[in-house]
Write an enzyme that holds these catalytic residues in place. Structure first.
Site, PDB file in Angstrom:
ATOM      1  N   SER A  73       0.355  -1.533   0.187  1.00  0.00           N
ATOM      2  CA  SER A  73      -0.006   0.114  -0.177  1.00  0.00           C
ATOM      3  C   SER A  73       1.021   1.128   0.330  1.00  0.00           C
ATOM      4  O   SER A  73       1.443   1.204   0.952  1.00  0.00           O
ATOM      5  CB  SER A  73      -1.390   0.076   1.195  1.00  0.00           C
ATOM      6  OG  SER A  73      -1.517  -0.966   1.805  1.00  0.00           O
TER       7      SER A  73
ATOM      8  N   LYS B 247      -7.328   1.781  -2.759  1.00  0.00           N
ATOM      9  CA  LYS B 247      -7.066   1.419  -1.246  1.00  0.00           C
ATOM     10  C   LYS B 247      -6.563   2.189  -0.124  1.00  0.00           C
ATOM     11  O   LYS B 247      -7.574   1.978   1.247  1.00  0.00           O
ATOM     12  CB  LYS B 247      -5.575   1.369  -0.924  1.00  0.00           C
ATOM     13  CG  LYS B 247      -4.841   0.185   0.113  1.00  0.00           C
ATOM     14  CD  LYS B 247      -5.513  -0.976   0.560  1.00  0.00           C
ATOM     15  CE  LYS B 247      -4.547  -0.886   2.530  1.00  0.00           C
ATOM     16  NZ  LYS B 247      -5.136  -1.955   2.954  1.00  0.00           N
TER      17      LYS B 247
ATOM     18  N   LYS C 219       1.488   6.149   7.970  1.00  0.00           N
ATOM     19  CA  LYS C 219       2.024   5.849   6.795  1.00  0.00           C
ATOM     20  C   LYS C 219       0.703   6.160   5.890  1.00  0.00           C
ATOM     21  O   LYS C 219       1.045   6.600   4.350  1.00  0.00           O
ATOM     22  CB  LYS C 219       2.681   4.335   6.392  1.00  0.00           C
ATOM     23  CG  LYS C 219       3.205   4.244   5.489  1.00  0.00           C
ATOM     24  CD  LYS C 219       2.446   2.952   4.155  1.00  0.00           C
ATOM     25  CE  LYS C 219       2.204   2.076   4.461  1.00  0.00           C
ATOM     26  NZ  LYS C 219       1.575   0.960   3.727  1.00  0.00           N
TER      27      LYS C 219
HETATM   28  P1  NAD Z   1       6.115  -6.274   7.412  1.00  0.00           P
HETATM   29  O1  NAD Z   1       6.900  -4.822   7.910  1.00  0.00           O
HETATM   30  O2  NAD Z   1       5.197  -6.745   8.634  1.00  0.00           O
HETATM   31  O3  NAD Z   1       6.369  -6.834   5.571  1.00  0.00           O
HETATM   32  C1  NAD Z   1       7.217  -5.912   5.637  1.00  0.00           C
HETATM   33  C2  NAD Z   1       8.668  -6.755   4.298  1.00  0.00           C
HETATM   34  O4  NAD Z   1       8.926  -6.430   3.804  1.00  0.00           O
HETATM   35  C3  NAD Z   1       9.529  -7.142   6.510  1.00  0.00           C
HETATM   36  O5  NAD Z   1       9.856  -8.404   5.888  1.00  0.00           O
HETATM   37  C4  NAD Z   1      10.818  -6.434   5.301  1.00  0.00           C
HETATM   38  O6  NAD Z   1      11.869  -7.039   5.721  1.00  0.00           O
HETATM   39  C5  NAD Z   1      10.562  -6.798   4.056  1.00  0.00           C
HETATM   40  N1  NAD Z   1      11.089  -5.916   3.337  1.00  0.00           N
HETATM   41  C6  NAD Z   1      11.373  -4.044   3.231  1.00  0.00           C
HETATM   42  N2  NAD Z   1      12.221  -3.872   2.217  1.00  0.00           N
HETATM   43  C7  NAD Z   1      12.753  -4.945   1.812  1.00  0.00           C
HETATM   44  C8  NAD Z   1      13.292  -4.729   0.370  1.00  0.00           C
HETATM   45  N3  NAD Z   1      14.061  -3.905  -0.211  1.00  0.00           N
HETATM   46  N4  NAD Z   1      13.633  -6.168  -0.066  1.00  0.00           N
HETATM   47  C9  NAD Z   1      13.481  -7.452   0.712  1.00  0.00           C
HETATM   48  N5  NAD Z   1      12.121  -7.147   1.547  1.00  0.00           N
HETATM   49  C10 NAD Z   1      11.926  -6.104   2.162  1.00  0.00           C
HETATM   50  O7  NAD Z   1       4.519  -5.334   6.741  1.00  0.00           O
HETATM   51  P2  NAD Z   1       3.150  -5.747   6.386  1.00  0.00           P
HETATM   52  O8  NAD Z   1       2.191  -5.773   7.630  1.00  0.00           O
HETATM   53  O9  NAD Z   1       3.453  -6.975   5.296  1.00  0.00           O
HETATM   54  O10 NAD Z   1       2.752  -5.263   5.294  1.00  0.00           O
HETATM   55  C11 NAD Z   1       3.225  -4.960   3.372  1.00  0.00           C
HETATM   56  C12 NAD Z   1       2.207  -3.632   3.399  1.00  0.00           C
HETATM   57  O11 NAD Z   1       1.526  -4.447   3.291  1.00  0.00           O
HETATM   58  C13 NAD Z   1       2.259  -2.637   3.977  1.00  0.00           C
HETATM   59  O12 NAD Z   1       1.959  -2.305   2.729  1.00  0.00           O
HETATM   60  C14 NAD Z   1       0.782  -2.966   4.751  1.00  0.00           C
HETATM   61  O13 NAD Z   1       0.436  -1.536   4.643  1.00  0.00           O
HETATM   62  C15 NAD Z   1       0.046  -3.488   3.236  1.00  0.00           C
HETATM   63  N6  NAD Z   1      -1.191  -4.153   4.092  1.00  0.00           N
HETATM   64  C16 NAD Z   1      -1.231  -4.791   5.814  1.00  0.00           C
HETATM   65  C17 NAD Z   1      -2.036  -5.271   6.245  1.00  0.00           C
HETATM   66  C18 NAD Z   1      -2.109  -5.912   8.181  1.00  0.00           C
HETATM   67  O14 NAD Z   1      -2.706  -6.242   8.350  1.00  0.00           O
HETATM   68  N7  NAD Z   1      -0.464  -6.108   8.225  1.00  0.00           N
HETATM   69  C19 NAD Z   1      -3.294  -5.151   5.504  1.00  0.00           C
HETATM   70  C20 NAD Z   1      -3.710  -4.743   4.531  1.00  0.00           C
HETATM   71  C21 NAD Z   1      -2.064  -4.437   3.693  1.00  0.00           C
END
Ligand code: NAD
Length: 294
Positions: free
Chosen positions: A95, A170, A238
């Site tokens: 997102s 979103k 964010k």
């Molecule tokens: P998170 O912080 O749990 O996971 C993100 C992962 O990305 C981490 O493991 C990190 O090490 C990895 N990462 C970051 N930069 C990187 C790179 N350059 N190369 C490789 N790996 C990299 O986040 P999340 O909760 O999984 O959310 C991910 C996305 O989905 C976000 O944009 C969030 O807003 C969206 N989202 C999250 C949820 C939720 O409930 N958690 C729901 C809908 C959408």
């Protein structure tokens, strides 16, 4: 299909696992080796960086926190752009700011690479079930090519318009969710201060006009003092920042979003940025000296 998956966090891990389960050849990378190992244990292949993910895959999915992380994964050192060939496709499911999605599309087009922005809604339980809602922006033919692949991870896959439309959809979702959590917290703060049993209030109103998924899911969590994420306060800050940046670029005013953004900031400043976004309730508890509990 040969699918690359970058970003194995709360959401990316179960999404990538569902792709493996569906029989796709999935190559993964994350900075956290333990997350890569977990995916390898269920049948994925490990890459040593994002460049190698791009080399080994026909379509590369990114699921990282925000626009700068997507930029680093795609165009940073040992990034996707260094390993990708013309004719391949990148699908960013993070997102992020829709204007950033449009910038990435342009840069990838110069390499002959297609791009879709496809953020999701639903959280970890739906990512595990493969029932998240996926909102997609980009060329319609490209969308149709990858609709079934996205369907492995999602319950609904909707084409919303050109690149950026997925993330604008979103942001609309995230505004509604944040304001809704603030609304239920505010209502239950009043009920609690008045000495009512919050469970009885819930039973009385949750099927009426105030009915919402947020009330159904978050009020039981708040009453149980369950602030485990789920979706972190930091990530919602964010999203609202991206919403405000986008609205200002479009000359749109979002007064309630600004207000709830400041509430989120208070919760973060109090050291609760890693809590679930239901911790918005803690703001109302603080300013009213009460606890919204059973
Ligand atoms: P998170 O912080 O749990 O996971 C993100 C992962 O990305 C981490 O493991 C990190 O090490 C990895 N990462 C970051 N930069 C990187 C790179 N350059 N190369 C490789 N790996 C990299 O986040 P999340 O909760 O999984 O959310 C991910 C996305 O989905 C976000 O944009 C969030 O807003 C969206 N989202 C999250 C949820 C939720 O409930 N958690 C729901 C809908 C959408």
């Amino acid at each position: 299909m040969k699918v690359g998956f970058i970003g194995l966090g709360i959401m990316g891990k179960p999404m990538a696992k569902n792709l493996v389960k569906a029989g796709h050849e999935v190559t993964v990378f994350d900075f956290k080796q333990a997350s890569i190992d977990e995916l390898v244990s269920v049948g994925a292949k490990a890459a040593k960086n994002n460049k190698e993910v791009a080399e080994k895959s026909d379509v590369i999915i990114t699921m990282v926190p925000n626009s700068p992380n997507v930029e680093a994964a795609l165009f940073g050192e040992n990034g996707v752009a260094e390993g990708i060939e013309a004719g391949k496709t990148v699908i960013d499911m993070s997102s992020i700011n829709p204007l950033a999605s449009q910038k990435f599309e342009k840069k990838l087009k110069e390499l002959g690479v297609g791009f879709l922005d496809a953020p999701v809604s639903g959280g970890e339980p739906k990512a595990i079930d493969g029932t998240i809602a996926i909102m997609v922006g980009g060329d319609e033919d490209l969308f149709n090519k990858f609709k079934d692949l996205l369907g492995v991870m999602g319950g609904t896959v909707t084409h919303c318009g050109s690149v950026g439309a997925g993330n604008t959809t979103k942001l609309t979702n995230q505004i509604i969710v944040a304001l809704n959590i603030a609304a239920v917290s505010e209502g239950y703060a009043l009920a609690k201060k008045a000495g009512l049993d919050p469970q009885k209030v819930f039973d009385a109103i949750h099927t009426g006009l105030a009915q919402s998924t947020i009330q159904d899911v978050k009020i039981p969590m708040i009453l149980d003092r369950n602030f485990k994420p789920g979706f972190r306060i930091d990530l919602h800050i964010k999203d609202l920042q991206n919403a405000l940046d986008t609205s200002h670029a479009l000359n749109v005013s979002l007064p309630l979003t600004s207000e709830v953004m400041e509430i989120l900031q208070v919760v973060k400043n109090d050291g609760n940025g890693s809590d679930d976004h239901d911790a918005i309730a803690k703001y109302y508890e603080k300013i009213n000296d009460l606890k919204i509990e059973r």
